[in-house]
Enzyme design. Structure first.
Site, PDB file in Angstrom:
ATOM      1  N   ILE A 136     -16.306  49.587  78.777  1.00  0.00           N
ATOM      2  CA  ILE A 136     -15.990  50.968  78.458  1.00  0.00           C
ATOM      3  C   ILE A 136     -14.828  51.376  79.356  1.00  0.00           C
ATOM      4  O   ILE A 136     -14.602  50.783  80.406  1.00  0.00           O
ATOM      5  CB  ILE A 136     -17.195  51.926  78.611  1.00  0.00           C
ATOM      6  CG1 ILE A 136     -17.808  51.838  80.005  1.00  0.00           C
ATOM      7  CG2 ILE A 136     -18.235  51.665  77.542  1.00  0.00           C
ATOM      8  CD1 ILE A 136     -18.968  52.798  80.219  1.00  0.00           C
ATOM      9  N   ASP A 137     -14.088  52.378  78.931  1.00  0.00           N
ATOM     10  CA  ASP A 137     -12.881  52.776  79.654  1.00  0.00           C
ATOM     11  C   ASP A 137     -13.202  53.269  81.065  1.00  0.00           C
ATOM     12  O   ASP A 137     -14.314  53.731  81.336  1.00  0.00           O
ATOM     13  CB  ASP A 137     -12.150  53.877  78.889  1.00  0.00           C
ATOM     14  CG  ASP A 137     -11.765  53.466  77.488  1.00  0.00           C
ATOM     15  OD1 ASP A 137     -11.530  52.258  77.284  1.00  0.00           O
ATOM     16  OD2 ASP A 137     -11.716  54.337  76.598  1.00  0.00           O
ATOM     17  N   LYS A 138     -12.208  53.217  81.917  1.00  0.00           N
ATOM     18  CA  LYS A 138     -12.356  53.661  83.308  1.00  0.00           C
ATOM     19  C   LYS A 138     -12.957  55.061  83.391  1.00  0.00           C
ATOM     20  O   LYS A 138     -13.890  55.305  84.163  1.00  0.00           O
ATOM     21  CB  LYS A 138     -10.986  53.643  83.996  1.00  0.00           C
ATOM     22  CG  LYS A 138     -10.987  54.243  85.396  1.00  0.00           C
ATOM     23  CD  LYS A 138      -9.571  54.379  85.950  1.00  0.00           C
ATOM     24  CE  LYS A 138      -9.564  55.118  87.267  1.00  0.00           C
ATOM     25  NZ  LYS A 138      -8.200  55.343  87.782  1.00  0.00           N
ATOM     26  N   THR A 140     -14.570  56.731  81.061  1.00  0.00           N
ATOM     27  CA  THR A 140     -15.767  56.920  80.248  1.00  0.00           C
ATOM     28  C   THR A 140     -16.958  56.458  81.078  1.00  0.00           C
ATOM     29  O   THR A 140     -16.909  55.383  81.687  1.00  0.00           O
ATOM     30  CB  THR A 140     -15.684  56.109  78.941  1.00  0.00           C
ATOM     31  OG1 THR A 140     -14.584  56.570  78.162  1.00  0.00           O
ATOM     32  CG2 THR A 140     -16.963  56.244  78.129  1.00  0.00           C
ATOM     33  N   ARG A 237     -12.111  57.616  71.010  1.00  0.00           N
ATOM     34  CA  ARG A 237     -11.005  58.492  71.411  1.00  0.00           C
ATOM     35  C   ARG A 237      -9.911  58.518  70.334  1.00  0.00           C
ATOM     36  O   ARG A 237      -9.375  59.582  70.000  1.00  0.00           O
ATOM     37  CB  ARG A 237     -10.443  58.024  72.748  1.00  0.00           C
ATOM     38  CG  ARG A 237     -11.462  58.099  73.880  1.00  0.00           C
ATOM     39  CD  ARG A 237     -11.027  57.289  75.089  1.00  0.00           C
ATOM     40  NE  ARG A 237      -9.796  57.814  75.669  1.00  0.00           N
ATOM     41  CZ  ARG A 237      -9.090  57.178  76.593  1.00  0.00           C
ATOM     42  NH1 ARG A 237      -9.470  55.975  77.023  1.00  0.00           N
ATOM     43  NH2 ARG A 237      -8.003  57.717  77.078  1.00  0.00           N
TER      44      ARG A 237
END
Length: 302
Positions: A136-138, A140, A237
């Site tokens: 998962i994104d930084k 998130t 997103r």
């Protein structure tokens, strides 16, 4: 020196630095430009500039110098462990933590923490990504499954490939979504100009499907639950921005003028379910949204 040969077999009309960034998907555009400057990229046996436009029939040869192998060190970083056994673990990642090391960011990641807390991790993905099955994104937050051996990794990766895992996110998005639920089925690929971004496109893209339902509406915002059927980079997103309801606080796909002072997007991986690789029992885990996320919701309710 590693030699990579690429034969361009379709019309692309793209700068060579951008084209190679896509072809060598773990190499940054800046690194590609340095290789071109150092004359380590040749097209039809000739040196080119980064602005060279790739054409059908071009023969590209990239000479990649052997990089010094970096040792990823373990770091005593606290982690929120939701589940742990001999095969798998489930971690609740905080906002701001990078999942795995990458050029320019070799410490303070989840992987550095995992190496400290776990004696064994899978190693079939990449030396920089022990135990990491999905990301998962930084900015998130939320749940991630970790493979502690290769047996578990292969099984969990197959479940992701077959879209049989459960991955539900909470997101606060801009504007009011009129429908109570919906499905966004729009392919995602690299942005043609900004290669660090993803976009909805039919060119060099992959199928991407996001299901959503409205949980609560506010005057100018909507709280939704988004469920991933596929798992493309930045999928929720990109998809929410595509339907003109970007995630609040998103510095890449969101509005430039943000009402709230946030460090990143209000997106939390809340629910994670999968079949245990060894026991074959279905496991599902849930997590609370972080305090900063809750506080925004409370403000909007008032």
């Amino acid at each position: 020196m590693e030699i990579i040969e690429i034969f361009v077999d379709e019309e692309d009309d793209e700068r060579i630095d951008a084209y190679l960034t896509q072809q060598l998907n773990e190499t940054s555009r800046a690194h590609i430009q340095r290789l071109i400057k150092d004359e380590l990229v040749k097209v039809n046996n000739k040196n080119v500039k980064p602005r060279y436009i790739v054409r059908t029939g071009d023969h590209i040869v990239v000479s990649l110098p052997q990089e010094q192998e970096l040792e990823i060190i373990s770091e005593n970083i606290p982690i929120d462990m939701v589940y742990n056994d001999e095969d798998v673990a489930v971690i609740n990642k905080p906002q701001g933590m990078v999942v795995h090391p990458a050029p320019g960011n070799y410490s303070g990641t989840l992987v550095n923490a995992l190496l400290y807390h776990f004696r064994t991790l899978s190693n079939i993905n990449n030396k920089m990504r022990p135990g990491i099955v999905h990301r998962i994104d930084k900015d998130t937050s939320g749940l991630l499954m970790i493979a502690k051996n290769n047996f578990a990794h292969e099984d969990l990766a197959q479940q992701l490939k077959e879209h049989s895992t459960t991955r539900k996110y909470y997101a606060l998005v801009e504007g009011n979504i009129k429908e109570d639920s919906g499905t966004i089925n729009a392919p995602i690929g690299r942005h043609p100009i900004d290669r660090k971004k993803m976009t909805v496109t039919d060119k060099n893209s992959k199928e991407a499907i996001t299901h959503f339902k409205v949980l609560e509406r506010f005057e100018k915002y909507t709280l939704i639950e988004a469920q991933l059927e596929t798992g493309r980079t930045h999928q929720i997103r990109v998809h929410m921005a595509f339907i003109n309801h970007p995630v609040v606080g998103d510095p890449v796909y969101g509005y430039k003028n943000q009402k709230f002072k946030l460090k990143g997007q209000l997106l939390h991986a809340k629910t994670l379910g999968f079949i245990h690789p060894r026991t074959k029992k279905y496991l599902e885990f849930d997590s609370e949204i972080p305090e900063y996320f809750k506080n925004i919701i409370l403000k909007l309710r008032k």
